[in-house]
Scaffold this motif. Structure first.
Motif, PDB file in Angstrom:
ATOM      1  N   LYS A 217      58.137  41.394  17.439  1.00 58.68           N
ATOM      2  CA  LYS A 217      57.712  42.304  18.448  1.00 58.68           C
ATOM      3  C   LYS A 217      58.344  43.653  17.927  1.00 58.68           C
ATOM      4  CE  LYS A 217      57.472  43.785  23.263  1.00 58.68           C
ATOM      5  NZ  LYS A 217      57.967  43.274  24.792  1.00 58.68           N
ATOM      6  N   VAL A 236      50.675  33.069  10.410  1.00 58.20           N
ATOM      7  CA  VAL A 236      50.769  33.028  11.809  1.00 58.20           C
ATOM      8  C   VAL A 236      50.670  34.509  12.211  1.00 58.20           C
ATOM      9  CG1 VAL A 236      51.443  32.668  14.030  1.00 58.20           C
ATOM     10  CG2 VAL A 236      51.269  30.815  12.005  1.00 58.20           C
ATOM     11  N   MET A 237      51.544  35.486  11.790  1.00 54.75           N
ATOM     12  CA  MET A 237      51.875  36.597  12.278  1.00 54.75           C
ATOM     13  C   MET A 237      50.407  37.692  11.664  1.00 54.75           C
ATOM     14  SD  MET A 237      54.931  39.459  11.673  1.00 54.75           S
ATOM     15  CE  MET A 237      54.799  40.945  12.543  1.00 54.75           C
ATOM     16  N   LYS A 239      47.358  36.773  11.150  1.00 55.80           N
ATOM     17  CA  LYS A 239      46.015  36.240  11.624  1.00 55.80           C
ATOM     18  C   LYS A 239      46.269  36.604  13.166  1.00 55.80           C
ATOM     19  CE  LYS A 239      44.385  34.638   7.902  1.00 55.80           C
ATOM     20  NZ  LYS A 239      44.108  33.310   7.427  1.00 55.80           N
ATOM     21  N   THR A 240      47.259  36.640  13.824  1.00 57.14           N
ATOM     22  CA  THR A 240      47.595  36.844  14.948  1.00 57.14           C
ATOM     23  C   THR A 240      47.311  38.546  15.418  1.00 57.14           C
ATOM     24  OG1 THR A 240      49.200  35.311  15.599  1.00 57.14           O
ATOM     25  CG2 THR A 240      49.052  37.051  17.210  1.00 57.14           C
ATOM     26  N   GLU A 242      45.234  40.252  13.405  1.00 54.02           N
ATOM     27  CA  GLU A 242      43.895  40.561  13.233  1.00 54.02           C
ATOM     28  C   GLU A 242      43.202  39.855  14.601  1.00 54.02           C
ATOM     29  OE1 GLU A 242      43.850  39.444   8.351  1.00 54.02           O
ATOM     30  OE2 GLU A 242      42.412  38.321   9.972  1.00 54.02           O
ATOM     31  N   GLY A 243      43.578  38.838  14.884  1.00 52.10           N
ATOM     32  CA  GLY A 243      42.962  38.564  16.201  1.00 52.10           C
ATOM     33  C   GLY A 243      43.180  39.058  17.436  1.00 52.10           C
ATOM     34  N   VAL A 244      44.350  39.657  17.842  1.00 52.34           N
ATOM     35  CA  VAL A 244      44.537  40.590  18.818  1.00 52.34           C
ATOM     36  C   VAL A 244      43.733  41.744  18.753  1.00 52.34           C
ATOM     37  CG1 VAL A 244      46.248  41.637  20.237  1.00 52.34           C
ATOM     38  CG2 VAL A 244      46.659  39.344  19.325  1.00 52.34           C
ATOM     39  N   TYR A 247      40.285  41.242  19.448  1.00 52.15           N
ATOM     40  CA  TYR A 247      40.072  41.052  20.791  1.00 52.15           C
ATOM     41  C   TYR A 247      40.137  42.313  21.702  1.00 52.15           C
ATOM     42  CZ  TYR A 247      41.503  39.266  25.467  1.00 52.15           C
ATOM     43  OH  TYR A 247      41.666  38.943  26.911  1.00 52.15           O
ATOM     44  N   ARG A 250      37.427  44.697  21.058  1.00 51.68           N
ATOM     45  CA  ARG A 250      36.057  44.412  21.801  1.00 51.68           C
ATOM     46  C   ARG A 250      36.380  44.861  23.209  1.00 51.68           C
ATOM     47  NH1 ARG A 250      35.983  39.580  18.839  1.00 51.68           N
ATOM     48  NH2 ARG A 250      37.409  38.680  20.364  1.00 51.68           N
TER      49      ARG A 250
ATOM     50  N   PRO B 132      46.913  35.263  26.300  1.00 55.26           N
ATOM     51  CA  PRO B 132      45.535  35.792  26.492  1.00 55.26           C
ATOM     52  C   PRO B 132      44.679  35.426  25.269  1.00 55.26           C
ATOM     53  CG  PRO B 132      47.098  37.456  25.908  1.00 55.26           C
ATOM     54  CD  PRO B 132      47.949  36.473  25.756  1.00 55.26           C
ATOM     55  N   THR B 133      43.498  34.906  25.721  1.00 54.64           N
ATOM     56  CA  THR B 133      42.529  34.485  24.522  1.00 54.64           C
ATOM     57  C   THR B 133      41.200  35.131  25.028  1.00 54.64           C
ATOM     58  OG1 THR B 133      41.764  32.392  25.341  1.00 54.64           O
ATOM     59  CG2 THR B 133      43.720  32.591  23.912  1.00 54.64           C
ATOM     60  N   ALA B 134      40.206  35.427  23.978  1.00 54.04           N
ATOM     61  CA  ALA B 134      38.951  35.668  24.607  1.00 54.04           C
ATOM     62  C   ALA B 134      38.117  34.661  25.450  1.00 54.04           C
ATOM     63  CB  ALA B 134      38.033  35.884  23.112  1.00 54.04           C
ATOM     64  N   GLU B 215      43.380  28.238  12.966  1.00 55.34           N
ATOM     65  CA  GLU B 215      44.197  29.468  12.453  1.00 55.34           C
ATOM     66  C   GLU B 215      44.676  30.515  13.768  1.00 55.34           C
ATOM     67  OE1 GLU B 215      43.406  31.276   8.470  1.00 55.34           O
ATOM     68  OE2 GLU B 215      41.557  30.370   8.761  1.00 55.34           O
ATOM     69  N   ALA B 216      45.594  31.268  13.794  1.00 53.44           N
ATOM     70  CA  ALA B 216      45.915  31.920  14.616  1.00 53.44           C
ATOM     71  C   ALA B 216      44.922  32.934  15.344  1.00 53.44           C
ATOM     72  CB  ALA B 216      47.148  32.815  14.718  1.00 53.44           C
ATOM     73  N   LYS B 217      43.808  33.396  14.293  1.00 51.07           N
ATOM     74  CA  LYS B 217      42.723  34.294  14.527  1.00 51.07           C
ATOM     75  C   LYS B 217      41.959  33.602  15.533  1.00 51.07           C
ATOM     76  CE  LYS B 217      39.836  37.545  12.704  1.00 51.07           C
ATOM     77  NZ  LYS B 217      39.410  38.356  11.625  1.00 51.07           N
ATOM     78  N   ILE B 220      43.113  32.856  19.248  1.00 53.52           N
ATOM     79  CA  ILE B 220      42.864  34.067  19.938  1.00 53.52           C
ATOM     80  C   ILE B 220      41.384  34.346  20.456  1.00 53.52           C
ATOM     81  CG2 ILE B 220      43.298  36.492  20.105  1.00 53.52           C
ATOM     82  CD1 ILE B 220      45.931  36.032  18.569  1.00 53.52           C
ATOM     83  N   LYS B 221      40.591  33.891  19.466  1.00 56.93           N
ATOM     84  CA  LYS B 221      39.101  33.931  19.946  1.00 56.93           C
ATOM     85  C   LYS B 221      38.629  32.998  20.858  1.00 56.93           C
ATOM     86  CE  LYS B 221      36.487  35.340  15.681  1.00 56.93           C
ATOM     87  NZ  LYS B 221      35.954  34.911  14.444  1.00 56.93           N
ATOM     88  N   MET B 237      54.015  34.004  17.083  1.00 56.50           N
ATOM     89  CA  MET B 237      53.025  34.347  17.364  1.00 56.50           C
ATOM     90  C   MET B 237      52.738  35.019  18.576  1.00 56.50           C
ATOM     91  SD  MET B 237      49.536  31.600  17.895  1.00 56.50           S
ATOM     92  CE  MET B 237      48.104  32.408  18.540  1.00 56.50           C
ATOM     93  N   ILE B 241      51.737  38.649  19.508  1.00 58.86           N
ATOM     94  CA  ILE B 241      50.748  39.299  20.752  1.00 58.86           C
ATOM     95  C   ILE B 241      51.180  40.254  21.557  1.00 58.86           C
ATOM     96  CG2 ILE B 241      49.540  38.464  22.701  1.00 58.86           C
ATOM     97  CD1 ILE B 241      49.377  35.700  21.447  1.00 58.86           C
ATOM     98  N   GLU B 242      52.642  40.298  22.029  1.00 64.95           N
ATOM     99  CA  GLU B 242      53.270  41.025  22.807  1.00 64.95           C
ATOM    100  C   GLU B 242      53.481  42.483  22.008  1.00 64.95           C
ATOM    101  OE1 GLU B 242      56.265  38.054  25.236  1.00 64.95           O
ATOM    102  OE2 GLU B 242      57.104  39.977  24.405  1.00 64.95           O
ATOM    103  N   LYS B 279      45.218  43.299  31.668  1.00 63.50           N
ATOM    104  CA  LYS B 279      45.113  42.101  30.886  1.00 63.50           C
ATOM    105  C   LYS B 279      46.216  42.097  29.925  1.00 63.50           C
ATOM    106  CE  LYS B 279      40.154  41.242  30.312  1.00 63.50           C
ATOM    107  NZ  LYS B 279      38.919  42.009  30.357  1.00 63.50           N
ATOM    108  N   LEU B 280      46.795  43.241  29.829  1.00 65.57           N
ATOM    109  CA  LEU B 280      47.872  43.294  28.724  1.00 65.57           C
ATOM    110  C   LEU B 280      49.351  43.231  29.400  1.00 65.57           C
ATOM    111  CD1 LEU B 280      47.044  46.487  26.619  1.00 65.57           C
ATOM    112  CD2 LEU B 280      47.103  44.229  25.827  1.00 65.57           C
TER     113      LEU B 280
END
Lengths: 338, 338
Positions: A217, A236-237, A239-240, A242-244, A247, A250, B132-134, B215-217, B220-221, B237, B241-242, B279-280
């Motif tokens: 963080k 992991v960091m 891809k997280t 990218e994922g967040v 998300y 969107r 949180p995930t999609a 994978e992390a991405k 999260i999806k 991870m 996210i935070e 959401k956050l």
């Protein structure tokens, strides 16, 4: 400056790769060697309006392509006439200043390590993408090349990242942080505690600006310029992020598409939204260098479009001009543990 | 249902803790025992307009407080009259159905493990926040309690997370994924490959719905309901996210504050923006259970305000009513490796 480009690697090869390479040549004058199936590459160039190749762009024929289903560790050996094998052999023999590929990460890494070789004294090559932070960005090293690491690898990653930030990104005295689950020196597992000691010693010797352990963080808040970690948690960091990013991207989009009122708001916000989208765009940076290899190798994202490839070529030029490899070689003794 | 609340733990103790506990009592009728320095707790209650305590709320005096600077492993022993030590001893002897604390994670985990004890056969307790995930959310287990893990720990985390999603979140047949740096079974380090085999065997025996590496991405999806990993990468991870959430939240805010035009847009978007902010909001879930301990222990975020504490108390009620501990005990043989 001459960049060797794998025309066959990535989800959008060869069309987008060739398009991006032609754009880089046109916009910056960089010389390009496209390696791949000559007919397909020529057709892709013709589709971009370059029925005859412009000055400074050439093609080297390579009849094979390394596919995702090929074993990454051995593909370059079995497919001797693949674009990766041919391109890296050209790099090795000095027929270009850097190699750019959007192909399989594992195959590219194995081939670069075994054909081009690591810098003498470097234990493992590492990937070091620039991740977005509130401070403008930080290098994350390693982020997937080495799932299992020793403290010596991590010490070397710290130096490699340090030189990348200094020489390639031009930031003096980079702040080096060890990714951990707390700030105190006792935090984390044995690997982290052992690495902490090594980094602290380098700090005390004035060789690295080690700022201690850093949580993910705090790193994203901009707490350091080099984030040192093993390839597993680094991946992991990455891809997280990218994922967040995708998300929330969107979610923001959905928020604006909800009603007529929000669509009006979107019109009012047009410039800001474009800027926000740019911040989340993985194509902006282009690629990640394989640090520790004795010649510049840049891995572009598998999903790269033409713009991402042009950026990766620009990055390859910067890396090749930076003198980072000489700098690493000059400091190799600092990176060894007894 | 009676929840024991550490009134002294967290950045905003005791004021926000007491306020949140009183709100939970008022809104849901749950019985509350506030453990902490009686005078300070009474004053905090009076500040909320409860000069005399409402029915179902009581105070147990504990004169000491475990501070961030105390050694987490031993603090509960040296401070026998701390709110954590007193509260957990009450939980152990059945004077309440669950314990909620926003205090030091390390101290709470050590005290819960050594005072309340783990479920017989469970090697390590783990933290399992809902991220949180999609797809609406997934449980991430472990995320910081155990920096170094064995494959058996990870196998147990998979079962613990599985039962949590089933019993507490009410989702049948949870999809269990092993966090990894690629989807193929061969990906990752030795720990991942060994764990993959164990999980695959549980899948084949019909005990877990193991969906493979993730994978992390993809996680999260929304690719799975339980994300299994070691406490180090899980923490990376979670904190990423935070970090990305608060970074992008600030970017979105800044985008709306740029000019008069964008401020008008913000007015048009009011409802959507409130929803996006929710959401956050890390306070929404409230806390994370320490799974594997023989009685329900909930860790609330250190920065919890009253709303987060009220949510964590609600979560404690759900966990205590869910029968998850009995479910884990009934399946303990499935979680052992030879």
């Amino acid at each position: 400056m001459k960049i060797i480009v794998d025309a066959m690697g990535g989800d959008n090869a060869p069309a987008e790769i060739v398009k991006g390479a032609l754009a880089a040549n046109r916009d910056t004058g960089v010389e390009i060697v496209l390696v791949g199936r000559e007919e397909a590459v020529r057709k892709a160039a013709a589709d971009c309006g370059a029925a005859s190749l412009p000055a400074g762009v050439s093609i080297v024929n390579a009849t094979e392509v390394i596919e995702i289903c090929d074993d990454p560790a051995t593909a370059f050996k079995h497919k001797k006439d693949s674009s990766i094998t041919v391109g890296l052999n050209m790099l090795k023999s000095g027929e270009g200043d850097a190699f750019v590929s959007a192909g399989s990460t594992g195959a590219l890494l194995a081939a670069a390590t075994l054909l081009v070789k690591r810098i003498r004294g470097i234990r493992r090559a590492a990937m070091c993408p620039v991740i977005p932070t509130a401070g403008g960005g930080a290098v994350l090293i390693d982020c997937g090349a080495n799932a299992a690491c020793t403290a010596e690898y991590l010490l070397q990653f710290a130096y490699l990242g340090n030189f990348y930030v200094k020489q390639v990104l031009g930031i003096p005295n980079p702040r080096v942080g060890l990714l951990n689950i707390g700030a105190e020196p006792s935090k984390g597992d044995d690997l982290r505690r052992e690495t902490y000691d090594l980094l602290q010693r380098s700090h005390e010797a004035g060789r690295l600006n080690f700022v201690g352990n850093i949580e993910a963080k705090e790193a994203i808040k901009g707490g350091c310029d080099v984030i040192v970690t093993d390839g597993f948690s680094g991946n992991v960091m990455l891809k997280t992020i990218e994922g967040v990013g995708s998300y929330l991207g969107r979610e923001v989009k959905g928020m604006f598409l909800k009603s007529l009122k929000t669509k009006v708001a979107a019109l009012l916000m047009k410039d800001g939204l474009r800027e926000f989208k740019t911040k989340l765009d993985p194509d902006r940076v282009g690629g990640t260098a394989f640090l520790g290899i004795s010649r510049p190798v840049i891995k572009a994202h598998g999903s790269s479009g033409a713009a991402a490839i042009a950026n990766a070529i620009g990055q390859a030029v910067t890396v090749a001009e930076s003198g980072i490899i000489q700098e690493i070689e000059a400091h190799i003794e600092d990176m060894k543990t007894e």
